[in-house]
Design an enzyme around this catalytic site. Sequence first.
Site, short mmCIF file in Angstrom:
data_model
loop_
_atom_site.label_atom_id
_atom_site.label_comp_id
_atom_site.label_asym_id
_atom_site.label_seq_id
_atom_site.Cartn_x
_atom_site.Cartn_y
_atom_site.Cartn_z
N GLY A 1 17.60 14.25 129.17
CA GLY A 1 16.53 14.60 130.38
C GLY A 1 17.10 15.38 131.44
CB THR B 1 17.53 12.49 135.80
OG1 THR B 1 15.88 12.56 136.03
CG2 THR B 1 17.91 11.46 136.90
CG ASP C 1 18.58 7.54 128.59
OD1 ASP C 1 18.49 8.57 129.22
OD2 ASP C 1 18.48 6.97 127.58
CG ASP D 1 9.66 9.80 130.57
OD1 ASP D 1 9.94 10.86 130.84
OD2 ASP D 1 10.01 9.33 129.36
CE LYS E 1 15.48 6.05 127.53
NZ LYS E 1 15.67 7.30 128.34
CD GLU F 1 15.94 8.92 125.44
OE1 GLU F 1 16.42 9.79 126.37
OE2 GLU F 1 15.15 8.44 125.27
#
Length: 229
Positions: A29, A31, A83, A86, A96, A105
Amino acid sequence: MNTENQKKIAAEKATESVQSGMVVGLGTGSTVYYALLKLGAMVRAGLDIVGVPTSAGTEKIATAQQIPLVTLATHPSIDLTIDGADEVDAHLNLIKGGGAALVREKIIANASEKILIVVDESKISRVLGTTFPLPVEIVQFGWEATQTEVNRICGKSTLRVASTQDGRQNPLITDNGNYILDCHLDGIPAPQEIELQLNNIPGVVENGIFVNRADKIIIGTPSGIRYME
Ligand code: 5RP
């Protein structure tokens, strides 16, 4: 501080927990991207780690950053995973899969000793499932029948699509060759129950509810970093 900087400070803070000798789970992702950049710089400066990527996208970025990569076959136990998420509730439950990497994940989360979740402030939610649709990865075969069963639990879902270069919309295919349904719920008051119910449907591979997985949430806010643990 804007959202992008909130993501960056949270992700970079998480990398401070990485030490030489560690096997590190590398999330997916926008981030986590900042954590990959920082880890790459740390590796090039002498940090001795190996990473296990959660997606083809992360594998590509980590390789470009010269982070040595391994698989669960040779390194079945991960010391620390960084990780994104959302949506995060007050009990550290997560949604997620916005980046379509939820299966890998969750496998990597399951193999991890410690999990740090890095988010900007917009991801924090009072009730899970109220700000982000719940992703459910399903096999392609008979997907319409699987969707009917998923809808019995979730109410309404849509097949995730991706745009082709010439502007057409095709079903999004995950790294595992599957489809994703995005479930539009008005909240998930009992996340663990829904997680198990969904995974019990034939054709469902995994869903994006992560319960009792995160050890710490590192949140970038307009005024700096705060934590939930
Ligand atoms: C990918 C994920 C991501 O961690 C999640 O979508 C957050 O991504 P971003 O940091 O880009 O908002 O679960 O499957």
